[in-house]
Write an enzyme that holds these catalytic residues in place. Structure first.
Site, short mmCIF file in Angstrom:
data_model
loop_
_atom_site.label_atom_id
_atom_site.label_comp_id
_atom_site.label_asym_id
_atom_site.label_seq_id
_atom_site.Cartn_x
_atom_site.Cartn_y
_atom_site.Cartn_z
CE LYS A 1 -1.94 -0.94 3.83
NZ LYS A 1 -1.63 -2.45 4.11
CB THR A 2 3.44 2.46 2.20
OG1 THR A 2 2.78 2.13 3.42
CG2 THR A 2 4.34 3.63 2.46
CG ASP B 1 0.59 5.15 4.20
OD1 ASP B 1 -0.33 4.28 4.36
OD2 ASP B 1 1.79 4.86 4.27
CD GLU B 2 -0.17 2.81 8.59
OE1 GLU B 2 -1.06 2.04 8.95
OE2 GLU B 2 0.94 2.45 8.46
CD GLN C 1 -1.46 -3.23 9.07
OE1 GLN C 1 -0.40 -2.77 9.44
NE2 GLN C 1 -1.70 -3.30 7.90
NE ARG D 1 4.06 -4.13 11.05
CZ ARG D 1 3.73 -3.65 10.00
NH1 ARG D 1 4.29 -2.70 9.23
NH2 ARG D 1 2.48 -3.87 9.55
P1 ATP Z 1 1.77 -2.08 6.06
O1 ATP Z 1 0.49 -2.53 5.96
O2 ATP Z 1 2.57 -2.66 7.04
O3 ATP Z 1 1.75 -0.48 5.90
P2 ATP Z 1 2.00 -1.85 3.13
O4 ATP Z 1 0.90 -2.56 2.45
O5 ATP Z 1 2.14 -0.48 3.09
O6 ATP Z 1 2.33 -2.38 4.69
P3 ATP Z 1 4.75 -1.78 1.81
O7 ATP Z 1 5.54 -1.35 3.01
O8 ATP Z 1 4.23 -0.90 0.77
O9 ATP Z 1 3.19 -2.59 2.30
O10 ATP Z 1 5.31 -3.09 1.19
C1 ATP Z 1 5.79 -4.10 2.03
C2 ATP Z 1 7.22 -4.62 1.16
O11 ATP Z 1 6.92 -5.23 0.00
C3 ATP Z 1 7.94 -3.58 1.02
O12 ATP Z 1 9.41 -3.99 1.21
C4 ATP Z 1 7.92 -3.14 -0.66
O13 ATP Z 1 8.92 -2.75 -0.94
C5 ATP Z 1 7.72 -4.74 -0.90
N1 ATP Z 1 6.81 -4.69 -2.07
C6 ATP Z 1 5.54 -4.25 -2.41
N2 ATP Z 1 5.31 -4.24 -3.60
C7 ATP Z 1 5.86 -5.08 -4.26
C8 ATP Z 1 6.07 -5.64 -5.53
N3 ATP Z 1 4.98 -5.51 -6.41
N4 ATP Z 1 6.96 -6.62 -5.76
C9 ATP Z 1 8.15 -6.75 -4.84
N5 ATP Z 1 8.17 -5.83 -3.67
C10 ATP Z 1 7.14 -5.60 -3.29
MG MG Z 2 2.10 0.68 4.90
#
Ligand code: ATP
Ligand code: MG
Length: 778
Positions: free
Chosen positions: A36-37, A258-259, A300, A664
């Protein structure tokens, strides 16, 4: 900047859909670690590169300062990588260091610097610095742009003054802390004093409204705002001044949050006003060159105690979006693959969260290998727990050259839990940081308590005396303190000489003489006890006599409770010190000289580029990720916390917090609990957390006898492998002739390993384990 948008290839199709979204509303909902981020940051890059959006027109809101820094770093990295290809025809990582630095600084100057990226509070206080002079509240109170931001203790004493002095109320009936709480709630719901008063059916409510009203007077007289105002005032300002709103609405064409699951109602109002320019009719909204893009995960949501409300996320489709069913909608994207965690970790998290009833089920598939099982450790007590964790960290770091300290995180439920971990990290000279908080011995209440102890043990310590002479406030003003200090300087003597002499105090302190004498008497009492009672009792006595704990209890806020727990933990630290040094010098002086208390420059100011183990509360860990995570203190009453044990919805929030913690971890997850814990000075038996029992048994292991080598990337190893015994620091072993011992160090690798063992009777010896044929002991 050229428009090579090669970075889109780093996305899966749904992420790409989100990233390429240009105008209009879009909600991205997905579980943890699904990118997402990443989608949010890449979208910012795409807006700038492809759609030529000016970085100044972007407002990106995150939840913590750390998250904001990370977000900027991630964006900077995307641009730097893009520039590297376009300008140098090379990948960023392959460029020489000076070119990397140059590229990054160029990106910073041309893009990052102009973007508005930060927390709600930081961004909107910036807006207020600009425009607060155009604001007037219902009573025509005003502020100017140099306003101060009052912290919780400023606010508390202001309210206390109004309750007890201005209104002469009985402060048992109108406890300042509960009045404060009511006012904060009113602000968080967007009520002004008058609006709040209208809602009050009874006398008590009307009195509180009166306090609220006077409190606003005082804030305005001091040209000050409290934390809640940083959200409420801009909302009000936007509502009352069309031009101001129109200006910021025009400026921030693209709003990203975000969040989003952790926004509260006033924060939502603020976003809504900015995006719609205050136009209530949905069909009138003009989405040309404009968007609102929010990402979040209802599982979350962990800030309901700050009025966060995840139904705001669930209502996005209705509020902003097209409201169509999931298959047809153009204003919602779901991400269903997790890129962060090994499969075992992810599966454990998914199964845990299924125990919540207030949730919408969603899909979250692993993209990574199963990885190791989750290691679950039971320790004897909190000290053994810390020893286990730090030993694991040292062993893993030692055995795996590709790991560095920054790859480890220790997560806990309450702030005060950090202390035993910090002490061991300190002991082994392992650099560490406390994310979103302070190191234990840097915390205000710990410094205060130690200042009391130092003043008792060494009355010549004027710095400590001055720190606590009016903490908590006991009516000794600055003028009095100046007069006392002045006299001591003139006479070339210590402040204590003056303070401890009633006549001098009487002469110098005027009306506050009594308060000063009481303070001196209290310190004297401590001094008399110093050789007679243990340090822990002196601490307990002084905290009571000084009214320090009572003052915190009266505040009654979460922050104050937190401080009380920290002070209790200091008491535990002294007890632990006394136990560990039994038979030796356990005086208060000896404790105060304890190495852990004196800042060590080598460990504290970690060198440039040096990485550090991260310690933080689960709340502070949101959005972050680490290769190896230790989630500690999994005990009923601690995590889940006491207050949630008979409150189902609070328990669900604790479970969400646990879900956040587990997710995490990227490669390895360690869970630990203690059989016994000294929580509030008393040792208590602890029961393992119900969350541990909610995890699938087949994914857990309690056996970690042979610590396998750690691989950050693909674990597959080829070729013949000799089975090599691997040893861990902390393991108990039996040696044929030396008897029982514990491994304290490991040197070398593979079949060149030697170990240092501390034997109960013989002290430390370095041994080649293959020659000595060591036996493991349970
Ligand atoms: P959270 O819910 O904990 O905030 P999030 O959904 O925001 O998590 P991110 O932090 O954006 O998730 O991504 C998690 C990890 O996966 C990061 O290390 C990111 O670089 C990697 N990632 C995300 N998308 C891809 C992708 N398409 N291919 C490879 N790695 C990815
Ligand atoms: Mg995130």
């Amino acid at each position: 900047m050229t428009t090579n948008i090669d970075f889109l290839s780093h996305l899966n199709p749904s992420q790409r859909q989100a990233v390429e979204h240009y105008c209009g509303p879009l909600l991205v909902v997905a579980g943890a670690g699904s990118g997402k981020t990443r989608a949010l940051t890449y979208r910012i890059a795409n807006l700038i590169l492809k759609h030529r959006v000016n970085p100044e027109n972007i407002l990106a809101v995150t939840f913590t300062n750390k998250a904001a820094r990370e977000m900027k770093d991630r964006i900077q990295r995307i641009f730097a990588e893009n520039l590297a290809i376009n300008q140098h025809g090379k990948k960023f990582d392959l460029l020489p260091e000076y070119e990397q630095t140059q590229l990054k600084s160029k990106v910073y100057r041309t893009i990052i610097k102009d973007m508005w990226c930060g927390t709600f509070h930081s961004l909107f206080s910036r807006i207020l610095r600009w425009d607060i002079e155009k604001y007037q509240d219902e009573k025509r109170r005003t502020w100017n742009k140099n306003f101060s931001i009052f912290d919780e203790s400023d606010v508390q004493s202001l309210i206390k003054e109004i309750v007890t002095k201005d209104l002469n109320l009985d402060n048992k009936k109108f406890e300042p802390k509960s009045v404060r709480y009511a006012i904060s709630n009113a602000k968080n719901q967007g009520f002004s004093p008058q609006e709040f008063e209208r809602e009050q059916p009874n006398y008590r409510g009307r009195v509180i409204a009166d306090v609220y009203n006077r409190y606003q007077d005082r804030l305005s007289q001091n040209n000050a705002l409290d934390f809640d105002d940083l959200i409420l005032v801009p909302t009000r300002l936007f509502q009352q001044n069309e031009q101001v709103l129109a200006y910021w609405h025009r400026k921030f064409c693209h709003v990203l949050v975000d969040e989003y699951q952790d926004t509260n109602r006033t924060q939502y109002d603020l976003i809504q006003l900015l995006v719609t320019n205050g136009e209530e009719r949905k069909h009138e909204w003009n989405w040309e060159n404009r968007s609102v893009f929010v990402v979040g995960d209802a599982d979350q949501s962990i800030y309901s105690f700050r009025m966060a409300d995840f139904t705001i996320l669930l209502e996005f489709q209705e509020n902003f979006g097209d409201g169509l069913p999931d298959d047809d909608t153009r204003s919602m994207v779901k991400l269903e693959e997790n890129y962060r965690s090994c499969e075992n970790i992810l599966q454990a998290a998914n199964e845990l969260i299924e125990n919540n009833t207030q949730r919408i089920d969603k899909i979250l598939k692993a993209t990574r290998d199963p990885g190791e099982k989750i290691y679950c450790h039971q320790a004897d007590d909190e000290i053994a727990e810390a020893a286990f964790v730090i030993n694991q960290i040292r062993t893993l770091e030692h055995q795996n050259p590709e790991l560095n300290w920054g790859d480890f995180a220790i997560l806990y439920r309450t702030n005060a839990q950090s202390r035993p971990f910090e002490e061991l990290l300190f002991k082994y000279q392992i650099p560490y940081t406390v994310v979103g908080g302070m190191k234990f011995y840097d915390r205000k209440e710990i410094k205060d308590a130690l200042a009391y102890l130092r003043a008792i043990s060494n009355p010549a310590d004027t710095v400590s005396l001055l720190r606590v002479i009016n903490t908590p406030r006991r009516g000794i003003g600055k003028a009095t303190i100046d007069a006392l200090v002045n006299a001591s300087q003139q006479l070339s003597t210590t402040l204590w000489e003056i303070l401890s002499d009633e006549t001098s105090v009487h002469t110098l302190a005027g009306r506050s003489a009594k308060a000063v004498n009481n303070f001196a008497a209290m310190i004297k009492k401590g001094q008399e006890q110093i050789t007679k009672v243990p340090g822990s009792e002196i601490l307990q006595g002084i905290l009571e006599d000084s009214g320090y704990i009572e003052d915190l209890q009266n505040q009654g806020t979460d922050e104050a409770d937190n401080r009380i727990s920290n002070v209790n933990e200091l008491y535990n630290a002294i007890l632990q010190f006394q136990e560990e040094n039994e038979g030796e010098d356990i005086s208060l002086q000896a404790f105060l000289q304890n190495a852990a208390l004196s800042p060590n420059p080598d460990v504290d100011n970690s060198k440039e580029g040096q990485t550090a183990v991260s310690l933080m509360t689960l709340h502070a860990s949101k959005g972050l990720e680490f290769p190896i995570v230790f989630l500690v203190g999994l005990e009923q009453g601690l995590f889940p916390g006491n207050r949630s044990l008979d409150d189902p919805s609070a328990l669900e929030e604790e479970r969400r917090l646990c879900y956040v913690g587990i997710t995490r971890a990227q490669e390895r997850l360690f869970l630990s609990h203690a059989r016994e814990r000294r929580l509030y000075a008393y040792r208590e038996r602890a029961m393992r957390s119900q969350f541990l029992d909610e995890l699938p048994e087949e994914l857990l292991t309690t056996r970690n006898k042979v610590s396998r080598s750690f691989t950050k990337t693909a674990p597959a190893k080829t070729g013949q492998q000799e089975t090599i015994e691997s040893w861990q620091v902390g393991e108990k072993v039996l040696h044929k002739s030396f008897g029982l011992g514990e491994i304290t160090h490991i040197f070398g690798e593979g079949n060149k390993v030697t170990v240092a063992i501390k034997f109960a009777s013989l002290g430390q010896k370095i041994i080649d384990p293959r020659v000595a044929k060591l036996q493991r002991v349970e």
